[in-house]
Structure formats: structure tokens, C-alpha cells
Write a protein that holds these residues in place. Structure first.
Motif, short mmCIF file in Angstrom:
data_model
loop_
_atom_site.label_atom_id
_atom_site.label_comp_id
_atom_site.label_asym_id
_atom_site.label_seq_id
_atom_site.Cartn_x
_atom_site.Cartn_y
_atom_site.Cartn_z
N GLY A 109 29.15 39.86 43.57
CA GLY A 109 29.97 39.20 44.57
C GLY A 109 31.42 39.60 44.45
O GLY A 109 31.76 40.60 43.83
N ALA A 110 32.25 38.77 45.03
CA ALA A 110 33.68 39.03 45.01
C ALA A 110 34.20 39.05 43.58
O ALA A 110 35.04 39.88 43.22
CB ALA A 110 34.40 37.96 45.82
N ASP A 111 33.67 38.15 42.73
CA ASP A 111 34.05 38.08 41.32
C ASP A 111 33.92 39.42 40.65
O ASP A 111 34.80 39.90 39.96
CB ASP A 111 33.05 37.18 40.57
N HIS A 112 32.74 39.99 40.89
CA HIS A 112 32.38 41.22 40.20
C HIS A 112 33.33 42.36 40.61
O HIS A 112 33.86 43.08 39.76
CB HIS A 112 30.93 41.57 40.55
N ALA A 113 33.56 42.48 41.91
CA ALA A 113 34.44 43.54 42.42
C ALA A 113 35.86 43.36 41.86
O ALA A 113 36.49 44.33 41.41
CB ALA A 113 34.46 43.51 43.94
N ALA A 114 36.33 42.12 41.83
CA ALA A 114 37.69 41.86 41.33
C ALA A 114 37.79 42.21 39.84
O ALA A 114 38.80 42.76 39.39
CB ALA A 114 38.04 40.40 41.56
N LEU A 115 36.73 41.92 39.09
CA LEU A 115 36.78 42.19 37.65
C LEU A 115 36.77 43.69 37.35
O LEU A 115 37.42 44.14 36.41
CB LEU A 115 35.60 41.51 36.96
N LYS A 116 36.03 44.44 38.16
CA LYS A 116 36.02 45.90 37.97
C LYS A 116 37.44 46.45 38.17
O LYS A 116 37.89 47.31 37.42
CB LYS A 116 35.08 46.57 38.99
N GLN A 117 38.12 45.91 39.19
CA GLN A 117 39.50 46.34 39.44
C GLN A 117 40.41 45.95 38.28
O GLN A 117 41.25 46.74 37.85
CB GLN A 117 40.02 45.72 40.75
N GLN A 118 40.23 44.74 37.78
CA GLN A 118 41.04 44.28 36.63
C GLN A 118 40.83 45.19 35.43
O GLN A 118 41.78 45.57 34.74
CB GLN A 118 40.63 42.86 36.21
N LEU A 119 39.57 45.54 35.20
CA LEU A 119 39.25 46.38 34.05
C LEU A 119 39.87 47.77 34.21
O LEU A 119 40.48 48.31 33.27
CB LEU A 119 37.72 46.47 33.90
N ALA A 120 39.73 48.35 35.40
CA ALA A 120 40.32 49.67 35.66
C ALA A 120 41.83 49.62 35.47
O ALA A 120 42.44 50.52 34.88
CB ALA A 120 39.95 50.14 37.06
N MET A 121 42.41 48.53 35.92
CA MET A 121 43.85 48.32 35.79
C MET A 121 44.25 48.26 34.31
O MET A 121 45.23 48.88 33.87
CB MET A 121 44.19 47.00 36.50
N ALA A 122 43.48 47.51 33.54
CA ALA A 122 43.76 47.36 32.11
C ALA A 122 43.67 48.71 31.42
O ALA A 122 44.51 49.07 30.59
CB ALA A 122 42.79 46.36 31.48
N LEU A 123 42.64 49.50 31.77
CA LEU A 123 42.45 50.81 31.15
C LEU A 123 43.61 51.76 31.50
O LEU A 123 44.07 52.54 30.67
CB LEU A 123 41.13 51.43 31.63
N SER A 124 44.08 51.64 32.75
CA SER A 124 45.08 52.60 33.23
C SER A 124 46.45 52.42 32.57
O SER A 124 47.33 53.26 32.70
CB SER A 124 45.22 52.49 34.75
N GLN A 125 46.63 51.32 31.85
CA GLN A 125 47.91 51.09 31.17
C GLN A 125 48.05 51.92 29.91
O GLN A 125 49.13 51.99 29.32
CB GLN A 125 48.06 49.60 30.78
#
Ligand SMILES: [Zn+2]
Length: 465
Positions: free
Chosen positions: A119-135
Motif C-alpha cells: 500500500g501507500a505505507d510500503h511505497a513511502a518506506l521504500k522512498q525513505q530507505l532510498a533516501m537514507a542510503l543516498s546520504q
């Protein structure tokens, strides 16, 4: 109290690890004594055996492979082995069998919980994770839902993947009920292809960590699971480094409550996140029991030492009744007289012999310790209620892989006969779990670890630090 076994259409199974002609075992004897950790470990073992073409349990009617399922969660269904049952694998063109029940999607964990999943949760978390990695400047090739293909054409599609210091790392977010087969298929794929695989969940809703699909992840990983939330992403931005929260089960001794478990939360870096899984598991279990050892030493030091000393001399518990009482009254354990009736003295003497073996370092001491261990095993397996303690010996053998190889042929034969009993066994492991964990903490992870009912945010009750 013995939980009524409504959901066990298959009451007898064939255990292929037992000697021929002794392979019929009662489902009750196999399953009821299992703690939460043992249940998760057995489910993983059975699934891995099935995948490898060497199924451990077979149906007595059709000899089809069986797996260990859990009854749907509801109040009154224990989430240890008492709430588990055997079920046929769903196999195409399988022969009909009178014991086969309709595939129950919920029992194999394939049902997504309402409102969660993709759901929306899952999509948002993938973005959060990618964001965290990109730092993190050490991390490159960050991809969302990119297939990873093996040379044999098989593939997996992790939620997020990235190269961390030259190594491919696949991340999967567990939010709802990924089933055990899907968990293990991924684990096996990544292991075979030398890809580091990381499971994580959302730190926002940790109450669900007690659900089966989560227990199948953290209980077989030393009680550890990674989590992400906006706070984690903020920390990654601030430190310019990839980090995650790690939740770890920890023991909590807070008399007069029984021994129980809480989640510890720590921010961890890439070294922990990409750690070898076996190392992470062993480290988690060891950290757990050492934490318990520190707490019981601080609280019960002298009384505990006296009971352990008596066990080393195989003294009856009557000799240490005051010390036993001093501890059980703090953790709500069984009385000395109950323990004497249940032959706990022989159990403690046996545990002492196991422990003494682990401490014997030169050859001469090893030989003596081995002989003592075999004698102590013989004594424990010949007490009047030995069939009730045999599952405990089996459990300890799973804790130490080398232990079964040390048992004499007589010990092993006796153990097999007891484990193939058709008599209802008493839940002595559960009854004495707290007391045995206090006295022999190296067994505590298997004995007393349970997922707490609530996530960390809710356990800050009075007295909690
Ligand atoms: Zn069958």
C-alpha cells in the motif's frame, strides 16, 4: 493447563530424523513443548528440509511432506508450539489423503493484513530507505524494485538494492505477512548468489512484531530486526552515513513480575547492517543471555550460586529449599516440593554436566566430563517422568549442535524411545523455564524469549528505564 487441541487433524507424524521403526511420533509430543523460539527454529528447519528435497516430517497416511503451521491468532491461542499443527504442503497432483485439509491461506501466513501490504505505507518506506542510503558517500547504485538475476535464470526483486563498499545489498521491507516460504526462498536465493540480504520493518508500528511473520524473522536472528522511520532518515542526513534502528530482544528481571522481554532500540551503522547472518544471530543470542546473567547475578547471586553448587553435587533440592524459595518467590516459579516431585534435581545435575563439558579444555578433563555427561543423561532419562523431560533434552540438543554426538548409543536409544511416546507429555519446559534460565542462562534464549506484546513506545510503564 493443557490447551485443547482442536486444530490437529494430523495427530501422528513420521519423523525422518528418527531411527527406522521408531519414526512415528505424536504431534502433541513434537509440538506442545516448543517455546516461541523453538517453534520458529523448527518451522525454518522444516521449510529448509522441504526445499532441499529431504522433508523432515511426513504424513502417516500418504507419506506426503508436512510443514508446521500456526493456528490463526486469536485470544486463547498460545503463540508457542501449543498453537501449532502439521499440514500438508500444497503440491500439484498430490495423491488424495483423508488427513489433508483445505489450504488455509492464513495458516501459511500468505494473507496480508488489512490495509497493509503493497500500500501507500510500503511505497513511502521504500522512498525513505532510498533516501537514507543516498546520504552515504560509500553507497552507490541505489535502485527501487530492480530485479537481481542469477546465472541460472532465477531472480528476486528486492524492495531496494544498493552497492555498499563494493558489495550488492538487497533490502526487503516486511510490513504485513510475508509467508515463511517466501522469506526462505529469498534468503536461499541471496545466500546462493552472495548477495547480502537485509530485512527491515517500519519503526512506526512495532506492536505487530509479535505476529508470526515477524517472529519468523527476528526469533531466528538472535531476537534482532532492523527498522526505519523518519527519525532514522533525519539521522542519516545529519551524519552523512547510512544507519538503521535495530531492535533487539532483551531480558528483563523485575520482581515480582515473571521474567519477561523488552525491545532495546539502537541506531546502528553499515557494519551491523551488512553483518554475516550467522554471526548476527549468535551475537544476539549471546548478548541476550549475558544480559540475563548480569541481572540474575546482581539480584540472586549467593542463592543462585548455592543451588548451582548443589546441582554440581547432584544433591536433592530439599538441601537448597530456602535458596530455591528466595528466587521462585521473586519470579513466580514453582515451589520446591513441586520441583522435587518433577525430578528437577536430575535436570539441574544434567545441565551442570553439559556446562562442565563446555568448560573442559584439555583432553583428560574432556574425557571425564564426557563420562559424567553420559551418566547424568542416563539418570535423567530414567526418572519416573522421563518422557516429560525428553523434549527438554531434545531442545538442549538443538541449542548445542555437538551435544547429540556426545550422547552414548544407550542415551540416544533411550531418548528416541521416550520421544516416540504415545502418552500425553506434561509441559515441564514451560513450567520451569524461568528458573532454569536463571540458573543456566546459556539456555535462556530458547527458553524464555518471546516477542513482547507491545513495541518499545508502549512499554514505558512504571519502573521501566
Ligand atoms: Zn496425507
Amino acid at each position: 493447563m493443557i490447551y485443547p487441541l482442536k486444530n490437529r487433524a494430523i495427530s501422528t507424524v513420521i519423523d525422518t530424523t528418527f531411527p527406522p521403526a521408531q519414526q512415528q511420533r505424536q504431534a502433541q509430543v513434537v509440538l506442545d513443548p516448543l517455546t516461541q523460539v523453538d517453534l520458529a527454529a523448527l518451522r525454518a528447519e522444516v521449510r529448509a528440509g522441504y526445499d532441499a528435497g529431504t522433508p523432515r516430517f511426513l504424513c502417516p497416511a500418504c507419506t506426503g511432506p508436512l510443514f508446521v503451521a500456526q493456528n490463526p491468532a486469536s485470544p486463547g491461542v498460545p503463540d508457542d508450539g501449543r498453537g501449532a499443527h502439521f499440514k500438508h504442503h500444497v503440491v500439484k497432483d498430490a495423491p488424495p489423503c483423508a488427513l489433508r485439509s483445505e489450504a488455509n491461506l492464513r495458516s501459511i501466513g500468505a494473507v496480508k493484513f488489512a490495509g497493509l501490504g503493497e500500500g501507500a505505507d510500503h511505497a513511502a518506506l521504500k522512498q525513505q530507505l532510498a533516501m537514507a542510503l543516498s546520504q552515504d558517500p560509500d553507497i552507490t547504485d541505489i535502485r527501487i524494485e530492480q530485479q537481481i538475476r542469477a546465472s541460472d535464470g532465477t531472480w528476486c526483486q528486492p524492495d531496494v538494492s544498493a552497492m555498499i563498499k563494493g558489495r550488492l545489498v538487497a533490502f526487503d521491507l516486511q510490513l504485513a505477512g510475508a509467508s515463511l516460504p517466501s522469506i526462505q526462498n529469498r534468503t536461499e536465493f541471496y545466500r546462493a548468489n552472495k548477495v547480502c540480504h537485509v530485512w527491515l520493518t517500519a519503526a512506526g508500528n512495532l506492536d505487530r512484531l509479535g505476529q508470526l511473520a515477524f517472529r519468523d524473522l527476528h526469533l531466528v536472528m538472535g531476537g534482532r530486526i532492523f527498522a526505519i522511520d523518519p527519525e532514522v532518515v533525519a539521522a542519516c542526513v545529519e551524519n552523512a552515513a547510512f544507519q538503521l534502528k535495530e531492535l533487539s530482544l532483551a531480558p528483563r528481571l523485575a520482581p515480582p513480575l515473571p521474567l519477561h522481554n523488552v525491545w532495546d532500540v539502537n541506531l546502528v551503522d553499515k557494519t551491523i547492517i551488512t553483518m554475516d547472518p550467522d554471526k548476527r544471530k549468535n551475537e544476539g543470542e549471546e548478548r541476550y543471555w549475558r544480559a540475563l546473567l548480569a541481572q540474575v547475578t546482581a539480584l540472586f547471586g549467593p542463592d543462585r550460586a548455592i543451588i548451582r553448587q548443589a546441582a554440581s553435587q547432584r544433591k536433592n533440592l530439599g538441601w537448597v529449599a530456602p535458596q530455591w524459595f528466595a528466587i521462585v518467590s521473586q519470579i513466580r516459579g514453582p515451589s520446591t516440593s513441586a520441583a522435587m516431585d518433577d525430578n528437577v534435581s536430575e535436570v539441574l545435575a544434567w545441565l551442570h554436566a553439559v556446562e562442565a563439558y563446555t568448560r573442559a579444555h584439555d583432553e583428560a578433563k574432556c574425557a571425564i566430563a564426557l563420562q559424567s555427561l553420559q551418566v547424568a543423561t542416563e539418570r535423567l532419562l530414567t526418572v519416573q517422568n522421563a518422557q516429560d523431560w525428553a523434549p527438554f533434552v531434545e531442545m538442549t540438543c538443538r541449542r548445542w549442535a555437538w551435544l547429540p554426538t556426545l550422547l552414548s548409543p544407550d542415551n540416544q536409544a533411550r531418548l528416541h524411545v521416550l520421544l516416540a511416546t504415545t502418552v500425553q507429555v506434561k509441559p515441564l519446559i514451560r513450567r520451569y523455564a524461568g528458573m532454569i534460565a536463571v540458573l543456566y542462562p546459556w539456555l535462556s534464549f530458547r527458553l524464555i524469549v518471546k516477542a513482547p506484546k507491545f513495541g518499545p513506545s508502549r512499554l514505558r510503564g512504571p519502573g521501566a528505564s
